[in-house]
Every structure is written in structure tokens, then in C-alpha cells.
Design a protein around this motif. Structure first.
Motif, short mmCIF file in Angstrom:
data_model
loop_
_atom_site.label_atom_id
_atom_site.label_comp_id
_atom_site.label_asym_id
_atom_site.label_seq_id
_atom_site.Cartn_x
_atom_site.Cartn_y
_atom_site.Cartn_z
N ILE A 2 18.81 -7.13 122.15
CA ILE A 2 18.56 -6.82 120.75
C ILE A 2 17.14 -6.29 120.61
CG2 ILE A 2 18.32 -7.79 118.44
CD1 ILE A 2 20.53 -9.76 119.15
N VAL A 3 17.02 -5.12 119.97
CA VAL A 3 15.72 -4.48 119.79
C VAL A 3 15.45 -4.28 118.31
CG1 VAL A 3 14.32 -2.44 120.28
CG2 VAL A 3 15.88 -3.32 122.02
N LEU A 4 14.26 -4.66 117.88
CA LEU A 4 13.82 -4.44 116.50
C LEU A 4 12.88 -3.24 116.47
CD1 LEU A 4 12.86 -6.96 113.80
CD2 LEU A 4 11.15 -5.25 114.43
N GLY A 5 13.14 -2.30 115.56
CA GLY A 5 12.32 -1.10 115.47
C GLY A 5 11.60 -1.02 114.14
N ILE A 6 10.35 -0.57 114.17
CA ILE A 6 9.51 -0.45 112.97
C ILE A 6 9.04 0.98 112.82
CG2 ILE A 6 7.31 -1.14 111.91
CD1 ILE A 6 7.64 -3.87 113.24
N GLU A 7 9.22 1.54 111.62
CA GLU A 7 8.84 2.92 111.33
C GLU A 7 7.95 2.96 110.07
OE1 GLU A 7 8.78 6.10 112.03
OE2 GLU A 7 8.42 6.79 109.99
N THR A 8 6.72 3.48 110.23
CA THR A 8 5.80 3.60 109.08
C THR A 8 4.98 4.89 109.19
OG1 THR A 8 4.02 2.37 110.20
CG2 THR A 8 5.55 1.09 108.84
N SER A 9 5.59 5.98 109.60
CA SER A 9 4.82 7.19 109.83
C SER A 9 4.40 7.90 108.55
CB SER A 9 5.60 8.16 110.72
OG SER A 9 6.75 8.63 110.05
N CYS A 10 5.15 7.66 107.45
CA CYS A 10 4.82 8.36 106.21
C CYS A 10 5.00 7.42 105.01
CB CYS A 10 5.68 9.61 106.07
SG CYS A 10 5.15 10.74 104.76
N ASP A 11 6.01 7.64 104.19
CA ASP A 11 6.13 6.86 102.95
C ASP A 11 7.32 5.92 102.92
OD1 ASP A 11 7.91 8.97 102.89
OD2 ASP A 11 7.66 9.39 100.77
N GLU A 12 8.00 5.73 104.06
CA GLU A 12 9.08 4.76 104.13
C GLU A 12 8.74 3.66 105.13
OE1 GLU A 12 11.34 7.95 102.15
OE2 GLU A 12 10.73 8.11 104.24
N THR A 13 8.89 2.42 104.69
CA THR A 13 8.75 1.28 105.59
C THR A 13 10.14 0.96 106.11
OG1 THR A 13 6.97 0.42 104.19
CG2 THR A 13 7.90 -1.07 105.84
N GLY A 14 10.40 1.27 107.38
CA GLY A 14 11.73 1.08 107.93
C GLY A 14 11.74 0.02 109.01
N VAL A 15 12.72 -0.86 108.95
CA VAL A 15 12.93 -1.87 109.98
C VAL A 15 14.40 -1.85 110.37
CG1 VAL A 15 12.79 -4.31 110.62
CG2 VAL A 15 11.07 -3.31 109.07
N GLY A 16 14.68 -1.55 111.62
CA GLY A 16 16.05 -1.52 112.11
C GLY A 16 16.25 -2.47 113.27
N ILE A 17 17.47 -2.93 113.42
CA ILE A 17 17.81 -3.80 114.55
C ILE A 17 19.05 -3.24 115.23
CG2 ILE A 17 18.51 -6.12 115.26
CD1 ILE A 17 16.93 -7.24 112.94
N VAL A 18 18.95 -3.06 116.54
CA VAL A 18 20.02 -2.46 117.32
C VAL A 18 20.42 -3.39 118.45
CG1 VAL A 18 20.51 -0.63 119.00
CG2 VAL A 18 19.51 -0.05 116.78
N HIS A 19 21.72 -3.52 118.67
CA HIS A 19 22.24 -4.27 119.81
C HIS A 19 22.70 -3.25 120.85
CE1 HIS A 19 25.60 -6.33 122.04
NE2 HIS A 19 24.63 -7.20 122.19
N HIS A 20 22.20 -3.37 122.06
CA HIS A 20 22.51 -2.41 123.13
C HIS A 20 23.20 -3.14 124.27
CE1 HIS A 20 21.89 0.55 126.36
NE2 HIS A 20 21.67 1.43 125.42
N GLU A 21 24.39 -2.66 124.64
CA GLU A 21 25.13 -3.29 125.72
C GLU A 21 25.99 -2.25 126.41
OE1 GLU A 21 28.14 -7.09 126.52
OE2 GLU A 21 27.60 -6.52 124.48
N ALA A 22 25.92 -2.21 127.73
CA ALA A 22 26.73 -1.32 128.55
C ALA A 22 26.62 0.13 128.10
CB ALA A 22 28.20 -1.77 128.52
N GLY A 23 25.41 0.55 127.76
CA GLY A 23 25.18 1.94 127.38
C GLY A 23 25.52 2.29 125.96
N THR A 24 26.00 1.32 125.20
CA THR A 24 26.39 1.57 123.81
C THR A 24 25.44 0.85 122.86
OG1 THR A 24 28.72 1.79 124.41
CG2 THR A 24 28.22 1.34 122.10
#
Length: 349
Positions: A2-24
Motif C-alpha cells: 500500500i502506497v500513500l501519495g501526496i500532491e501539492t504542486s499548485c492549488d490542489e492538495t491531493g492525497v491518494g492511496i493505491v494497493h499494488h499487487e502482481a503488477g496491478t
């Protein structure tokens, strides 16, 4: 993992969580807190306002993402964050938060490239990405990239030499009395207009021009002069027709250069990404021209095209799964990070 991603390059505060398994990669959460309303009265993004908005939104956005995904902090295996390009102050908020969460949870930290993340987000909708020609179009970037693999190296083929497409949309919207941000409003108004009403110039399309670079400053000026001429003559401005004609000029250049680049590089797949990729006419023309050229077109759904944490988590998950070394604790924020650097400041080799 499980990977948590943070994006704040401009005017949106983005937080995403992705589950990665077997290439998917599977999207578990994608929380976005936008400060666009705070910038609207200024007619554009104010860097200091954006930075303060990120400070206020960061922790609540992380909490919402964890709750939506149904995971706790100790379930997270890695943290990814946009390290650039973008607004320096805004990037620093995200990078500092990511360092804190990675240290608190004792997990690796991946500082990634914002543009490469816009490419990686497509894997959340369409699965593993083959080598592709990426056309990234946003408020700050209009780029053509040769992407053999998400982990890089990425080869830049062309970019805007002045106004990016999204920036031109904002400026033309202001000329036409439409709200900020201009892209969605021009897209909406243009549906009732005649795209052939005004023949606006197509920048950098001459035989001696750089074949894969973009220029929209001249187009913006042409729209301004057209509107001014109508107003001087006391004639009403046909907003829908001007918007449709302007939009047609932009998407015509973008799609023509993308198809040409794909053919010349021997690519079978074109990926369209970035905030302007949500534009309905751009998606339509890209589909038409790619189909005519025998190319596969991949376009993420509109909610994944704009800046978000899901795209950062998707790229981070791919790098983590590929065994890429993490970024160091002193990971910097780089407002002018080149696209050739997909992963920033890795430890070791």
C-alpha cells in the motif's frame, strides 16, 4: 503493498492511496482539497495563498484518505510525494508532510516527478502501460514525451516555449468574461459555438518551426485583438463562437503534433494526460486522429487528469514494486525539476 501519495504542486492538495499487487494497481482513495475558489478573485493562482491552503488541508486530507481506504498509518508500506516541478512553497508543504509521515511510519520515501505521475495515473484505469507517446497538457505544461517505461528514462520531444495550453485557456476566458479557471468554462460555452466562425492562427506549425514544440501566446493575442476590434466597432462579442474557434485552434495543434510524434518515434500508443485532458473537444479530436492513424489512445477519466494524489501514489507504487531505491530524508523540492528525472535524489544505486 500500500502506497500513500501526496500532491501539492499548485492549488490542489491531493492525497491518494493505491494497493499494488502482481503488477496491478488498485485505487483505494483519492482525496482532493482545492483552493481554486480562493484564487478566483485574483484571476489566477497566488503562490502564497496556495501554500497556506495546503498547510490547512494536508492533515485532514490524509485522515480522509486513510478512512476511505479503510487502512491505518501502520498499514502503509511507502510514501510518495511530488518533489517537482511546481510552485516552490506549495511543493515544500507536500515534501515536508511526506517526510514526516514516512519517518513516523518508518517506511521508504519516494520523491517523484509531477509530469511522470500524470502518465502513471492511467494505470489505475487501464492497467499496465506499454511504451507510449505522452501528450501532457495542463496550466503550466504542454509537453510531448517518449515514455518507454514509467521508471524512466523519459525523453522530452517538445514543450511549450511560452504560454502552456491551460494558461492560454485561463487568459482567453478572462478576455471573454468567463470565470477562473477558464478551461471548463470555455469547454462548456464552446459547445454552443461555431468552431469555424473565426480562423485563429496555429502556432509553430510552419515547415521551419520546431515540429514538437508548442506556442499559444500568439493565439491568445489574436483572440484579444479580435475581441477588441469587435468592441471598438460597437459589435457584440459572440462568446460561444470565439471560445469554440479558440479551443479548436488549441486542440488542432496539440493532437496533430502528438500523432506526428508517435508515428516518427514508432509508437503504437498515445497517452493524453494533465488537467486540460479533461477538455471534451481535445479528447474527441485525439480519438479521431489516433483512430485514423491506427494508434491506441489512452485517456484517464477526467477526475484522474487534474492534479491529485492518486497519480503520485500510482507512480510511487510502480517504483517501489520495481525495486527502485528510495529518496533520502533530505529530499529537496525542485520547482524546475526536469522530466528526465522521474525519481528524485535516490539513496545508493
Amino acid at each position: 503493498m500500500i502506497v500513500l501519495g501526496i500532491e501539492t504542486s499548485c492549488d490542489e492538495t491531493g492525497v491518494g492511496i493505491v494497493h499494488h499487487e502482481a503488477g496491478t494497481a488498485t485505487l483505494l482513495a483519492n482525496e482532493v482539497a482545492s483552493s481554486v475558489d480562493e484564487h478566483a478573485r485574483f484571476g489566477g493562482v497566488v503562490p502564497e495563498v496556495a501554500s497556506r491552503a495546503h498547510l490547512q488541508a494536508m492533515v485532514p486530507a490524509v485522515h480522509r484518505a486513510l478512512a476511505t481506504a479503510g487502512v491505518a498509518g501502520h498499514d502503509v508500506d511507502a510514501v510518495a510525494v511530488t518533489a517537482g516541478p511546481g510552485l516552490t512553497g506549495a511543493l515544500l508543504v507536500g515534501v515536508a508532510a511526506a517526510k514526516a509521515y514516512a519517518a513516523a511510519w518508518d517506511v521508504p520515501l519516494y520523491g517523484v516527478n509531477h509530469l511522470a505521475a500524470h502518465v502513471a495515473v492511467d494505470t489505475l484505469q487501464h492497467g499496465p502501460l506499454p511504451p507510449c507517446l505522452a501528450l501532457l497538457v495542463s496550466g503550466g505544461h504542454s509537453s510531448l514525451l517518449d515514455v518507454p517505461d514509467l521508471a524512466g528514462p523519459v525523453t522530452p520531444l517538445g514543450a511549450t516555449i511560452d504560454d502552456a495550453a491551460g494558461e492560454a485557456f485561463d487568459k482567453v476566458a478572462r478576455l471573454l468574461g468567463l470565470p477562473f479557471p477558464g478551461g471548463p468554462h470555455i469547454d462548456r460555452v464552446a459547445r454552443d459555438g461555431d468552431a469555424a466562425a473565426v480562423v485563429f492562427p496555429r502556432g509553430l506549425t510552419g515547415p521551419r518551426d520546431a515540429p514538437f514544440d508548442f506556442s499559444f501566446s500568439g493565439l491568445k493575442t489574436a483572440v484579444a485583438r479580435h475581441v477588441e476590434a469587435l468592441e471598438r466597432a460597437g459589435n457584440p462579442v459572440p462568446v460561444a463562437d470565439v471560445a469554440a474557434s479558440f479551443q479548436e485552434a488549441v486542440v488542432d495543434v496539440l493532437t496533430a503534433k502528438a500523432v506526428r510524434a508517435a508515428r516518427e518515434r514508432g509508437m503504437d500508443t498515445v497517452l493524453l494526460g494533465g488537467g486540460v485532458a479533461a477538455n471534451s473537444r481535445l479528447r474527441e479530436m485525439a480519438q479521431e486522429r489516433c483512430a485514423a492513424a491506427g494508434l491506441e489512445l489512452r485517456v484517464p477519466r477526467p477526475g484522474l487528469c487534474t492534479d491529485n494524489g492518486a497519480m503520485v501514489a500510482a507512480l510511487g507504487a510502480h517504483l517501489f514494486a520495481a525495486g527502485a531505491p528510495p529518496s533520502p530524508p533530505e529530499l529537496p523540492a525542485d520547482s524546475s525539476l526536469p522530466i528526465t528525472e522521474v525519481l528524485v535524489g535516490t539513496l545508493g544505486s
